[in-house]
Design an enzyme around this catalytic site. Structure first.
Site, PDB file in Angstrom:
ATOM      1  N   ASN A 110      98.661  65.837  34.428  1.00 62.89           N
ATOM      2  CA  ASN A 110      98.071  64.560  34.829  1.00 62.89           C
ATOM      3  C   ASN A 110      98.277  64.366  36.320  1.00 62.89           C
ATOM      4  O   ASN A 110      99.214  64.921  36.895  1.00 62.89           O
ATOM      5  CB  ASN A 110      98.763  63.423  34.064  1.00 62.89           C
ATOM      6  CG  ASN A 110      98.199  62.053  34.396  1.00 62.89           C
ATOM      7  OD1 ASN A 110      96.973  61.886  34.490  1.00 62.89           O
ATOM      8  ND2 ASN A 110      99.060  61.076  34.597  1.00 62.89           N
ATOM      9  N   HIS A 112      98.921  61.283  39.022  1.00 61.93           N
ATOM     10  CA  HIS A 112      99.306  59.871  39.045  1.00 61.93           C
ATOM     11  C   HIS A 112      99.410  59.420  40.504  1.00 61.93           C
ATOM     12  O   HIS A 112     100.040  60.101  41.315  1.00 61.93           O
ATOM     13  CB  HIS A 112     100.647  59.683  38.328  1.00 61.93           C
ATOM     14  CG  HIS A 112     101.081  58.254  38.284  1.00 61.93           C
ATOM     15  ND1 HIS A 112     100.509  57.332  37.432  1.00 61.93           N
ATOM     16  CD2 HIS A 112     101.983  57.572  39.025  1.00 61.93           C
ATOM     17  CE1 HIS A 112     101.057  56.152  37.633  1.00 61.93           C
ATOM     18  NE2 HIS A 112     101.961  56.268  38.600  1.00 61.93           N
ATOM     19  N   SER A 139     101.260  62.375  42.583  1.00 62.03           N
ATOM     20  CA  SER A 139     102.053  63.405  41.909  1.00 62.03           C
ATOM     21  C   SER A 139     101.221  64.058  40.818  1.00 62.03           C
ATOM     22  O   SER A 139     100.520  63.362  40.073  1.00 62.03           O
ATOM     23  CB  SER A 139     103.295  62.781  41.236  1.00 62.03           C
ATOM     24  OG  SER A 139     104.041  61.998  42.148  1.00 62.03           O
ATOM     25  N   ASP A 148     104.064  58.825  32.278  1.00 61.44           N
ATOM     26  CA  ASP A 148     104.228  59.183  33.706  1.00 61.44           C
ATOM     27  C   ASP A 148     105.629  59.749  33.982  1.00 61.44           C
ATOM     28  O   ASP A 148     106.117  59.658  35.115  1.00 61.44           O
ATOM     29  CB  ASP A 148     103.956  57.968  34.625  1.00 61.44           C
ATOM     30  CG  ASP A 148     102.537  57.438  34.470  1.00 61.44           C
ATOM     31  OD1 ASP A 148     101.631  58.245  34.192  1.00 61.44           O
ATOM     32  OD2 ASP A 148     102.349  56.221  34.631  1.00 61.44           O
TER      33      ASP A 148
HETATM   34  C1  GRF Z   1      92.954  58.421  40.306  1.00 66.59           C
HETATM   35  O1  GRF Z   1      93.487  57.449  41.164  1.00 66.59           O
HETATM   36  C2  GRF Z   1      94.072  59.115  39.576  1.00 66.59           C
HETATM   37  O2  GRF Z   1      95.227  59.244  40.337  1.00 66.59           O
HETATM   38  C3  GRF Z   1      94.316  58.193  38.418  1.00 66.59           C
HETATM   39  O3  GRF Z   1      93.045  57.719  38.055  1.00 66.59           O
HETATM   40  C4  GRF Z   1      92.162  57.799  39.167  1.00 66.59           C
HETATM   41  C5  GRF Z   1      90.984  58.618  38.753  1.00 66.59           C
HETATM   42  O4  GRF Z   1      89.935  58.592  39.687  1.00 66.59           O
HETATM   43  N1  GRF Z   1      95.023  58.880  37.367  1.00 66.59           N
HETATM   44  P1  GRF Z   1      88.670  59.514  39.468  1.00 66.59           P
HETATM   45  O5  GRF Z   1      88.036  59.114  38.137  1.00 66.59           O
HETATM   46  O6  GRF Z   1      89.122  60.938  39.459  1.00 66.59           O
HETATM   47  O7  GRF Z   1      87.756  59.208  40.617  1.00 66.59           O
END
Ligand code: GRF
Length: 216
Positions: A110, A112, A139, A148
């Site tokens: 993932n 984050h 991260s 997370d």
């Molecule tokens: C990003 O900020 C990511 O860190 C979080 O969700 C958002 C996804 O954005 N987990 P996108 O759909 O990839 O534009």
């Protein structure tokens, strides 16, 4: 080395998915192919990005299921139809059950938007600003049952600027997310990074702290 099969899970814009399409998907020497993109929302723009790249898409609407467990069981079944080596969460806005996460132990990652373990959960940019922090970041981590909380593979840092708003900070960080996520997926695809019993290993060596992506 075999070409790794990636399934990417999204809920929205999919800009991180686009970065993976541009920098990882069937790129010479990377050894990875996105075999499917799955969204829990039919209106996720990322589905259009996938279709434009010729990648299979699937929608599994969580609202059609009576419980989180029922949805996650169906999701697992759908993901496994594609026999992925790795499952990549890219803005997938669902809390996953421990059963699902454990099924993909060491194979689900993932991204984050914070320097974990700081600022788990949502509204990270807002909270970083409210706390007057000088630094923010993103991260990439292996997913475990703790939200997370899984072992962090790599981080990227950005300075918080005097006039930053949650939006400007989010936007600047997103640009960096588009560098760090492909970088990590390439390391996985090329079998340089894995989750060992003690934590994240790079080239067989246990990491004592997350890798840091050099700033550009
Ligand atoms: C990003 O900020 C990511 O860190 C979080 O969700 C958002 C996804 O954005 N987990 P996108 O759909 O990839 O534009």
């Amino acid at each position: 080395m075999k070409i790794k099969r990636l399934v990417v899970l999204i809920s929205g814009s999919g800009s991180n998915l686009q970065a993976l399409i541009d920098q990882v998907h069937l790129i010479p020497k990377v050894l990875a192919e996105i075999v499917a993109v799955i969204s829990n929302r039919a209106d996720a723009y990322g589905l259009e990005r996938a279709t434009a790249a010729g990648i299979n898409t699937q929608v599994l609407d969580h609202k059609a299921f009576p419980s989180r467990e029922a949805f996650d069981q169906a999701l697992q079944g759908l993901i496994d139809e594609y026999a992925p080596d790795y499952v990549i969460l890219a803005g997938f806005m669902r809390i996953l059950t421990a059963d699902l996460v454990n099924h993909y132990h060491g194979r689900m990652i993932n991204i984050h938007p914070s320097l974990l373990p700081d600022y788990k959960g949502t509204r990270t940019h807002e909270r970083v600003l409210a706390d007057g922090k000088a630094e923010h970041g993103a991260s990439v981590h292996f997913v475990t049952a703790e939200l997370d909380g899984g072992p962090v593979i790599m981080q990227v840092k950005i300075p918080v600027l005097p006039h930053d708003t949650p939006e400007s900070l989010a936007q600047r960080l997103l640009t960096q997310e588009h560098r760090i996520y492909p970088a990590v997926v390439k390391l996985l695809a090329n079998e340089q990074v894995r989750l060992g019993t003690q934590g994240v290993e790079l080239d067989g060596q246990l990491l004592t702290q997350p890798l840091l992506l050099p700033s550009n």
